[in-house]
Design a protein around this motif. Sequence first.
Motif, PDB file in Angstrom:
ATOM      1  N   TRP A  34      44.460  43.688   0.257  1.00  0.00           N
ATOM      2  CA  TRP A  34      43.182  43.890  -0.421  1.00  0.00           C
ATOM      3  C   TRP A  34      43.352  44.835  -1.611  1.00  0.00           C
ATOM      4  O   TRP A  34      42.839  44.590  -2.699  1.00  0.00           O
ATOM      5  CB  TRP A  34      42.171  44.458   0.578  1.00  0.00           C
ATOM      6  N   GLU A  42      45.402  43.092  -4.499  1.00  0.00           N
ATOM      7  CA  GLU A  42      44.633  42.162  -5.317  1.00  0.00           C
ATOM      8  C   GLU A  42      43.811  42.895  -6.371  1.00  0.00           C
ATOM      9  O   GLU A  42      43.539  42.353  -7.448  1.00  0.00           O
ATOM     10  CB  GLU A  42      43.706  41.331  -4.423  1.00  0.00           C
ATOM     11  N   ARG A  43      43.429  44.098  -6.089  1.00  0.00           N
ATOM     12  CA  ARG A  43      42.596  44.881  -7.008  1.00  0.00           C
ATOM     13  C   ARG A  43      43.394  45.975  -7.716  1.00  0.00           C
ATOM     14  O   ARG A  43      42.811  46.879  -8.323  1.00  0.00           O
ATOM     15  CB  ARG A  43      41.426  45.507  -6.231  1.00  0.00           C
ATOM     16  N   SER A  98      42.643  46.578 -11.633  1.00  0.00           N
ATOM     17  CA  SER A  98      41.383  47.280 -11.896  1.00  0.00           C
ATOM     18  C   SER A  98      41.433  48.717 -11.386  1.00  0.00           C
ATOM     19  O   SER A  98      40.911  49.640 -12.023  1.00  0.00           O
ATOM     20  CB  SER A  98      40.217  46.541 -11.235  1.00  0.00           C
ATOM     21  N   MET A 119      36.430  47.735  -7.474  1.00  0.00           N
ATOM     22  CA  MET A 119      35.865  46.555  -6.801  1.00  0.00           C
ATOM     23  C   MET A 119      34.917  45.815  -7.738  1.00  0.00           C
ATOM     24  O   MET A 119      34.959  44.578  -7.838  1.00  0.00           O
ATOM     25  CB  MET A 119      35.122  46.978  -5.531  1.00  0.00           C
ATOM     26  N   LEU A 120      34.056  46.553  -8.410  1.00  0.00           N
ATOM     27  CA  LEU A 120      33.108  45.929  -9.334  1.00  0.00           C
ATOM     28  C   LEU A 120      33.833  45.273 -10.505  1.00  0.00           C
ATOM     29  O   LEU A 120      33.470  44.167 -10.943  1.00  0.00           O
ATOM     30  CB  LEU A 120      32.120  46.983  -9.843  1.00  0.00           C
ATOM     31  N   SER A 121      34.841  45.968 -11.039  1.00  0.00           N
ATOM     32  CA  SER A 121      35.611  45.412 -12.144  1.00  0.00           C
ATOM     33  C   SER A 121      36.316  44.121 -11.725  1.00  0.00           C
ATOM     34  O   SER A 121      36.320  43.126 -12.464  1.00  0.00           O
ATOM     35  CB  SER A 121      36.636  46.440 -12.631  1.00  0.00           C
ATOM     36  N   TYR A 122      36.900  44.130 -10.545  1.00  0.00           N
ATOM     37  CA  TYR A 122      37.602  42.936 -10.044  1.00  0.00           C
ATOM     38  C   TYR A 122      36.625  41.787  -9.819  1.00  0.00           C
ATOM     39  O   TYR A 122      36.907  40.638 -10.186  1.00  0.00           O
ATOM     40  CB  TYR A 122      38.314  43.286  -8.742  1.00  0.00           C
ATOM     41  N   ARG A 123      35.473  42.130  -9.260  1.00  0.00           N
ATOM     42  CA  ARG A 123      34.495  41.090  -8.904  1.00  0.00           C
ATOM     43  C   ARG A 123      33.793  40.527 -10.127  1.00  0.00           C
ATOM     44  O   ARG A 123      33.565  39.313 -10.227  1.00  0.00           O
ATOM     45  CB  ARG A 123      33.464  41.687  -7.932  1.00  0.00           C
ATOM     46  N   PHE A 124      33.421  41.379 -11.091  1.00  0.00           N
ATOM     47  CA  PHE A 124      32.571  40.928 -12.183  1.00  0.00           C
ATOM     48  C   PHE A 124      33.278  40.818 -13.537  1.00  0.00           C
ATOM     49  O   PHE A 124      32.670  40.332 -14.496  1.00  0.00           O
ATOM     50  CB  PHE A 124      31.357  41.861 -12.318  1.00  0.00           C
ATOM     51  N   ARG A 144      38.057  38.542 -12.202  1.00  0.00           N
ATOM     52  CA  ARG A 144      38.029  37.174 -11.674  1.00  0.00           C
ATOM     53  C   ARG A 144      37.232  36.213 -12.555  1.00  0.00           C
ATOM     54  O   ARG A 144      37.724  35.128 -12.896  1.00  0.00           O
ATOM     55  CB  ARG A 144      37.497  37.181 -10.247  1.00  0.00           C
TER      56      ARG A 144
END
Length: 675
Positions: free
Chosen positions: A295, A298-299, A302, A338-343, A346
């Motif tokens: 986990w 993957e991030r 970021s 997490m926010l950078s990776y998600r929004f 990706r």
Amino acid sequence: MPLQPIGDESISGICMYPTTGFRLDINGLRAWAVIAVLLYHFEIPGFAGGFAGVDVFFVISGFLMTGIVQRELKEDSFKFLDFWSARARRIIPALLALCVTLLLLGWFALPPSDYKSLASHAVYSLLFISNIEYWLSAGYFDSTSHEKWLLHTWSLSVEWQFYLILPIISWTAWKIKRGTSTQQWTLTVILLTSLLAALLLTPRDGTASFYLLHTRAWELLAGGILSSTSHSHVPEKFRKTLSFTGLSLIASSILLFTPETPWPHWGTLAPVTGTMLVIAGGYPTALTHHRWVQWVGERSYSLYLWHWPVYVVLVTLEWRQSPWAIPSGLFVAVVIAMLSYRFVERPSRRILTAQNVKITLIAVSAATICVSALGFMVWRAQGFPSRLPIEAQAIMAEQQKTPHRAKECEGTSGVASPMCEFGHSSTKILVIGDSHVLPMMPAATRALPNLTWIPISYVGCPLIKGLKSNIYANLKRDADYNCEAHNRWVQDMLSKQPPQYPALLVGRYAIQAIGLNESGRHQNVPVGYISEPTQQATAESIREMATALTQTACELARHRQVFMLRPIPEMPVHVPQTAIRRIMFGTPIEIHMPIADYKTRNEWVWQAQDAAKEKCNVVLLDATDTFCPNGKCEGMIDGLPVYLDSNHLSERGSQLLIPTLQQIASHMKLAGKLH
């Protein structure tokens, strides 16, 4: 078995291990590399060598990129624009988001000097030349490094420069002779040349060696050569040994090395070799395959991008020493990642991958140009000082009054120091020391205008016979900087000066024997030494420095009258910048330090000076009561800074020395030298 893409990095056919295991190994290594860097940057005890995590990233990047290029060359499908487009969509969108966010927030929170610096660094980062900028401006481990919001992007610049050059070299080698052997030999020769350059340059110019591609390329090429030879099968019985040996090497480099370790150097072989062994071994360990490690992996990009600005926020708000600051900072860094990776990561990768190469490059280039233009506008406007309240503008104006003729009259490299003259009298006095000399000149010329003051100043180098500089102290110096040689030159030059010229010795002596007073990586690590370098002040090393200081003054006093100025108090923070930040955040701007801290830090200096007075009739000048009334040393007086930074006097601060310097006149009259 052919490998599936890792992110957007398809590297099929370059590894003999099952797809899933290989992907987990790479991702696990990324996770531990970024964790090491995080814990190092947030100054978690025990992770002083966490900067080695960057070397792990370099090896992985070299391994993956070389695999992509070589596979596509074999398939006759390699295209330069395709390769660079893939790298751009992987790296640039999240970096753009970081730079835009910081530039927008900086408008509301940063003083002009900080905002201007951030803007220029944003442009350098987006152009992937920030490593060159940081090489030219300062060292990675200096006391102001934690004020550079984008300092960590130097490694991205090194990687991008590698991405530009690697395919050109591989393609050229392939055209000369098809097959991997020519490429392997070519990469091996370049690797050995780069490693040799690192070994030779690091002792001479540690900053250049740390930041620049030609001394870092061997780390990326180590992964590249592993990629080009990884078709060879490793027996199953050796895989576990290789993987655990590699992990042990990486862990040892992170736990045992320190910021004072020359880098890159022989020690860099540990994380580089360790990463290669883990990849070559491919053994499934919980340390690399656990789902939480995956986990993080993957991030990791970021997390790497956002963790450092979060830490700089703690420094800027002066929260770093609070017990809750570091855990909170780490938590916030993870949430933002997490926010950078998600929004950002990706979605941008998905959207750009669906476009053709031209559209991808045009879109990324246009966005980069727009953000760079914003950064250039902020830089050109000097950080928009009109944003500041009136009291902050007054502080900034005081800070900008740099010492008169400082660039002209201060030595920074070579051996000799300029010998400027302040005044027109035939009666002269030599003022000898480090960068504390020039800020005194406004006070000196006002205190005794009937003297000609001759500053003999060499930055970071007070006159102490035999004084040498620790290697880290030279990270931001010119390659030909040499304090010991300069002091020999001073002593030889003084032997030729008329004996009726008295000498005033001035210096920031405590930093030589004890280290920085300001917070930073090298706080309390001695800058200088006499016989043996040390990373921690000892009773013996301090005593040796004190003895050398006394002897130097006494040798000088055999031929001329000698004055010694008690050390100027050093503040623990950059006074003007801290005051402006506090004004912008609405907190009290008083900056001071207990006089007890000053006396503890400079006790050995006072003892050395007292010994020179007793043994050699050296005259001591003491302005401590002026700078430290009522039991505390003041950094601000009447809302204006006494210092240009943490230790160099501002023009206002230098005026506090006038009564002390005027004492020189009475002693010179007694000696019949001043009429």
